[in-house]
Design an enzyme around this catalytic site. Structure first.
Site, PDB file in Angstrom:
ATOM      1  N   PHE A   1      -7.553  -5.883   3.594  1.00 31.38           N
ATOM      2  CA  PHE A   1      -6.700  -4.729   3.882  1.00 31.38           C
ATOM      3  C   PHE A   1      -6.839  -4.225   5.322  1.00 31.38           C
ATOM      4  O   PHE A   1      -5.971  -3.509   5.810  1.00 31.38           O
ATOM      5  CB  PHE A   1      -6.947  -3.602   2.869  1.00 31.38           C
ATOM      6  CG  PHE A   1      -7.833  -2.491   3.339  1.00 31.38           C
ATOM      7  CD1 PHE A   1      -9.199  -2.616   3.309  1.00 31.38           C
ATOM      8  CD2 PHE A   1      -7.287  -1.309   3.829  1.00 31.38           C
ATOM      9  CE1 PHE A   1     -10.026  -1.589   3.747  1.00 31.38           C
ATOM     10  CE2 PHE A   1      -8.096  -0.276   4.269  1.00 31.38           C
ATOM     11  CZ  PHE A   1      -9.467  -0.413   4.240  1.00 31.38           C
ATOM     12  N   LYS A   2      -7.892  -4.610   6.010  1.00 31.87           N
ATOM     13  CA  LYS A   2      -8.058  -4.181   7.395  1.00 31.87           C
ATOM     14  C   LYS A   2      -6.861  -4.611   8.266  1.00 31.87           C
ATOM     15  O   LYS A   2      -6.563  -3.988   9.271  1.00 31.87           O
ATOM     16  CB  LYS A   2      -9.346  -4.750   7.998  1.00 31.87           C
ATOM     17  CG  LYS A   2     -10.627  -4.448   7.233  1.00 31.87           C
ATOM     18  CD  LYS A   2     -10.996  -2.974   7.303  1.00 31.87           C
ATOM     19  CE  LYS A   2     -12.427  -2.710   6.847  1.00 31.87           C
ATOM     20  NZ  LYS A   2     -12.683  -2.991   5.428  1.00 31.87           N
ATOM     21  N   ASP A   3      -6.208  -5.701   7.865  1.00 31.81           N
ATOM     22  CA  ASP A   3      -5.041  -6.153   8.633  1.00 31.81           C
ATOM     23  C   ASP A   3      -3.922  -5.109   8.659  1.00 31.81           C
ATOM     24  O   ASP A   3      -3.129  -5.083   9.593  1.00 31.81           O
ATOM     25  CB  ASP A   3      -4.451  -7.436   8.019  1.00 31.81           C
ATOM     26  CG  ASP A   3      -5.365  -8.636   8.192  1.00 31.81           C
ATOM     27  OD1 ASP A   3      -6.025  -8.745   9.239  1.00 31.81           O
ATOM     28  OD2 ASP A   3      -5.401  -9.481   7.271  1.00 31.81           O
TER      29      ASP A   3
END
Ligand SMILES: *Cc1c(COP(=O)(O)O)cnc(C)c1O
Length: 495
Positions: free
Chosen positions: A110-112
């Site tokens: 999810f960091k993307d």
């Protein structure tokens, strides 16, 4: 124009673009919007919008010194063609929960969602503020931030990026993803220590005046890609708004009916974004904060005491192996009535004694939150159960949230529709996932398991994993905690 103030000193006030450039405030505080804006667009309209359109509607409320053209260009650069699905963040229903899949970007975690846009926000912010220094991103990672930040910043002119990770505290695939990163402007360093030590080392460099001067003399300035940067937090508010609108569109909730969210939590960035989404007017009911065995947040929500003095546990959800949840400070500041002095004294307690206790009055403002945790066994059991019942495979982080959601429902009987923030692809944590499904997988090599997982799930192996099968290791530096600063100086060739 919306101002951002430091949680530790109200006199420190900056614009959104300056807050993005600085990352951390001077006195070690975090920048927060002086006031939370209100979501002006009705849900009926949001329901018809693409992810990119939703992103613009949400981000313009927070980043008020960016022009429409600038913001739309950042959004386009970050999301158009960069995710493996046009929906960007699709919702999958499995059993009695909705999984908001936040793992369709370059590094399948999810960091993307935020790190694909942060470099563009930062370069735009630098231009706006006539910054001539080259920006050096300094980051500590528990695994996923590192690769996502590297992927975002690699090759971006006017930037360099240095990533520190705990050498024995990330999954083999996470490590391989980072050390194979290409790009002249990148440096990846393993440290002999845990994530908190890496993060503390990075924070010390940010507040080291002498180092700052040496950097400036050489034409550099530090900035942060860690989740304390407001440029990461704001893009994360977007997907909660998007998810709610899609739930309404699908007829799963009535417009206005509250929806719960369950978030596998580490540094408290993702769930804080959900909290902000609630406060700009999104009908979110409970914020279910799920921890792994490093359950410092669960203890905090139950007792009102935050206490990091405990053993650090390595779990199968390494991105949540955190004892200091940095973004919690933004919540503390808010429930302290936006009182910078009060917040500062609590944070000093954390720094000096490793703990602090909030007042009963502050605690009474946490009723929207529910905290609990899942043990390693419970996490594995959740993966097994969802697979058996719905043929849907969760990664261990998402599974922590699924297990905690079950506890919440059993305790409260609350049957509200719930969206689980699904923070990583199971392919990123193949070994843990496959052993949870069946212990006999445990003995096989990683990439063999990747193929088995693909066969079981019917999902083809993501590009991010294919890439590293044969990639060459470009980063071999390993250092002690007290050598972090010299590694940075060497890379930048400063004294
Ligand atoms: C970073 C991360 C988390 C924790 O998110 P926070 O914003 O730090 O609370 C959870 N799961 C995965 C897969 C992550 O990469």
């Amino acid at each position: 124009m919306m101002l951002y103030v430091s949680t530790r000193n109200h006199k420190e006030q900056v614009s959104a673009s300056q807050a993005i450039l600085k990352g951390l405030a001077d006195g070690g505080g975090l920048f927060v919007p002086e006031e939370l804006p209100a979501l002006g667009v009705p849900v009926e309209r949001l329901a018809e919008m693409s992810y990119q359109e939703t992103a613009y509607e949400v981000m313009k409320l927070f980043l008020t010194d960016f022009t429409e053209e600038e913001l739309k260009s950042c959004i386009k650069n970050a999301y158009d063609g960069k995710f493996d699905t046009k929906e960007i963040a699709p919702l999958a229903k499995a059993g009695d929960a909705f999984y908001l899949e936040l793992f369709h970007g370059a590094t399948i975690a999810f960091k993307d969602m935020a790190l694909s846009i942060l470099p563009h926000l930062m370069i735009t912010a630098a231009k706006k503020n006539r910054i001539e220094h080259e920006i050096v991103i300094l980051t500590a990672t528990s695994g996923d931030t590192g690769k996502a930040a590297l992927a975002g910043f690699a090759g971006v002119p006017g930037t360099k990026i240095i990533v520190f990770y705990p050498k024995d505290g990330v999954s083999p695939i996470q490590q391989k993803q980072m050390v194979t990163q290409k790009g002249e402007n990148t440096l990846v360093v393993g440290i002999n220590g845990n994530f908190d030590q890496a993060q503390t080392g990075v924070k010390q460099m940010f507040s080291d005046k002498k180092l700052g001067e040496a950097l400036a003399a050489a034409g550099y300035q530090f900035s942060s890609a860690n989740s304390i940067n407001i440029g990461r937090l704001v893009p994360q508010v977007v997907y909660y708004v998007y998810a709610y609108a899609k739930m309404v569109k699908a007829g799963e909730v009535e417009n206005g009916e509250p929806m719960n969210v369950a978030v596998p939590t580490g540094n408290f960035g993702n769930i804080l974004a959900a909290f902000y989404a609630k406060h700009i007017g999104l009908p979110i009911g409970k914020l279910i904060c799920a921890s792994n065995e490093n359950k410092v947040l669960y203890d905090f929500f139950t007792t009102g005491t935050y206490d990091r003095n405990r053993e650090f546990v390595l779990t199968s959800s390494p991105s949540m192996d955190i004892l200091i949840s940095s973004n919690l400070e933004r919540l503390i500041y808010r429930i302290a009535g936006n009182d910078d002095k009060k917040n500062l004294s609590l944070m000093e307690g954390l720094q000096e004694q490793g703990r602090y206790e909030i007042t009963p009055e502050m605690k009474s403002q946490l009723s929207a939150f529910y905290g609990n945790y899942a043990s390693e066994e419970e996490t594995a059991a959740a993966i097994r159960k969802v697979y058996k019942e719905s043929n849907y495979i969760l990664d261990p982080h998402t599974a922590v949230a699924a297990a905690v959601l079950d506890k919440y429902r059993a305790e409260t009987g609350d049957t509200s529709k719930t969206v689980i923030a699904s923070t990583a692809s199971p392919f990123k944590f193949t070994r843990s996932v496959m052993s949870a499904i069946d212990k006999s997988y445990g003995s096989k090599p990683d990439f063999e398991l990747v193929d088995e997982l693909s066969a079981l799930s019917g999902i083809s192996v993501p590009q991010a994993i294919e890439e590293i099968r044969t990639a060459e290791v470009c980063h071999k530096t390993v250092c002690e905690i007290n050598q972090m600063q010299s590694v940075v100086k060497e890379f930048l060739q400063i004294q």
